[in-house]
Design an enzyme around this catalytic site. Structure first.
Site, short mmCIF file in Angstrom:
data_model
loop_
_atom_site.label_atom_id
_atom_site.label_comp_id
_atom_site.label_asym_id
_atom_site.label_seq_id
_atom_site.Cartn_x
_atom_site.Cartn_y
_atom_site.Cartn_z
N ALA A 268 18.71 -22.91 49.51
CA ALA A 268 19.36 -23.02 48.04
C ALA A 268 18.21 -22.10 47.22
O ALA A 268 18.33 -20.92 47.54
CB ALA A 268 19.29 -24.41 47.44
N CYS A 269 18.20 -22.48 45.99
CA CYS A 269 17.26 -21.57 44.95
C CYS A 269 16.06 -21.21 45.49
O CYS A 269 15.44 -20.28 44.78
CB CYS A 269 17.28 -22.32 43.78
N SER A 270 15.41 -21.85 46.45
CA SER A 270 13.98 -21.62 47.14
C SER A 270 14.16 -20.42 48.31
O SER A 270 13.15 -20.48 48.97
CB SER A 270 13.28 -22.80 47.44
N SER A 271 15.35 -20.13 48.52
CA SER A 271 15.68 -19.44 49.82
C SER A 271 14.70 -18.08 49.88
O SER A 271 14.05 -17.76 50.81
CB SER A 271 17.25 -18.90 49.90
N SER B 207 18.14 -18.00 44.32
CA SER B 207 17.12 -17.32 44.92
C SER B 207 16.69 -16.05 44.39
O SER B 207 15.44 -15.48 44.55
CB SER B 207 17.32 -17.39 46.44
#
Length: 350
Positions: free
Chosen positions: A132-135, A311
């Site tokens: 998700a956004c931490s990719s 990300s």
């Protein structure tokens, strides 16, 4: 916003009788003041605005492509990759692997990374990953490991994010959140690096903790139960207040512990390039870390112009706010999002 408000007015008109009887709740309109107060977002970039601005559609229009054409994610990734290669003083021949790390992939297989690899003429290997956004931070960590273990000389890590494809533009609480963007990072052996824009990766740290507070239930098994097709949980959904309450202290704690483990004082950090999801979250996280409100240059904000690009956001912040840092300056690149997932990368300006 205008398309959302037009939709709201049309909905309320169409259901006026049921609303009057108390059988349905009237939808509320949105406003610039509401959006800026809730998120700090003022504008964004999207791949297709016509479909989004049509109150009868409110979905981007992105035509399917032939298998003989590069996919739209590949096209985005290649454009960002070429800019990163030029900035790094590298060519495709110098890269041994490709990681495509993003919050949503347009197909199951073949991997977008392998397609990008082919489009750029890169030898070696490629794979996709989704945190998700931490990719991006997780992708940097994976690339770092590949370099440290001798698996590769250099890795291209790229984040093609078409966030508007999984955004519900008819939901007041989230219709404004996402924009589209793509970023690319080249991680390589320090002894081979030639770029004038280098950062040394001092350390990486990752954390995941399961939560249902941010979800997207779209997947290949949806067709196995027709009753769920088209429901709102097949797009981005979140419990925003719960996410805020849970994630902010987790991020501050992880970054603080990560710095301490590397014998770096928080006061030594010249810049925090944080995930660009919500201005209020970033203000609170840096306040917890610094014990005071951060100066604008200490925790730069780009979400006001780009919105939440998943990300890609923290990498955009790094790209746009690094040139003024002197050699030896310490910075922290950090992401946080669904999972929950949190990544921290300590960087030192070369």
């Amino acid at each position: 916003m205008e398309s959302f408000n037009t939709f709201v007015r049309q909905y309320n008109d169409q259901h006026a009788e049921a609303i009057a009887k108390g059988e349905l709740e009237a939808l509320a309109e949105s406003s610039s003041a509401f959006i800026e107060k809730a998120s700090g977002i003022k504008s964004r970039f999207v791949m297709n605005k016509e479909g989004i601005l049509d109150p009868q559609r409110m979905v981007p229009y992105l035509p399917e492509r032939s298998n003989d054409e590069w996919s739209i994610l590949c096209e985005m990734a290649v454009a960002a990759a070429r800019e990163a290669l030029q900035r790094a003083g590298r060519s495709a021949a110098d890269i041994d692997g490709v990681i495509v790390a993003c919050s949503n992939l347009q197909r199951a297989y073949p991997a977008i990374a392998v397609e990008v690899q082919a489009a750029l003429g890169i030898q070696g290997y490629g794979y996709d990953m989704n945190v998700a956004c931490s990719s991006a931070t997780f992708g940097i960590q994976a690339a770092t490991t590949a370099i440290q273990t001798g698996q590769a000389r250099a890795i291209l890590m790229v984040n093609p994010e078409i966030c508007t494809g999984h955004l519900n533009f008819r939901d007041r609480d989230s219709h404004f959140i996402f924009g589209d963007a793509c970023t690319a990072v080249i991680v390589e052996r320090a002894d081979l690096a030639v770029s004038k824009h280098q950062f040394d990766i001092v350390s990486t740290r990752l954390l995941t903790q399961f939560s249902n507070n941010i979800r997207n239930n779209f997947g290949f098994l949806n067709r196995a139960d027709e009753s769920g097709i088209g429901k709102r949980d097949k797009l981005f959904v979140q419990e925003g207040r719960k996410v805020f309450k849970d994630v902010c202290p987790m991020v501050a704690e992880l970054i603080g512990e990560h710095l301490a483990a590397n014998e770096i004082q928080v006061a030594e950090v010249k810049r925090f390039w944080l995930h660009q999801a919500n201005l209020n979250m970033n203000l609170l996280i840096t306040r917890k870390l610094l014990g005071r409100d951060a100066e604008a240059h200490e925790a730069p904000v780009i979400l006001d112009s780009y919105a939440n690009t998943s990300s890609a956001g923290s990498v955009i912040a790094l790209h746009k706010h690094q040139d003024d840092l002197p050699s030896g300056a310490i910075g922290v690149l950090s992401s946080f999002g669904a999972g929950y997932s949190i990544g921290s990368v300590i960087l030192r300006k070369h």
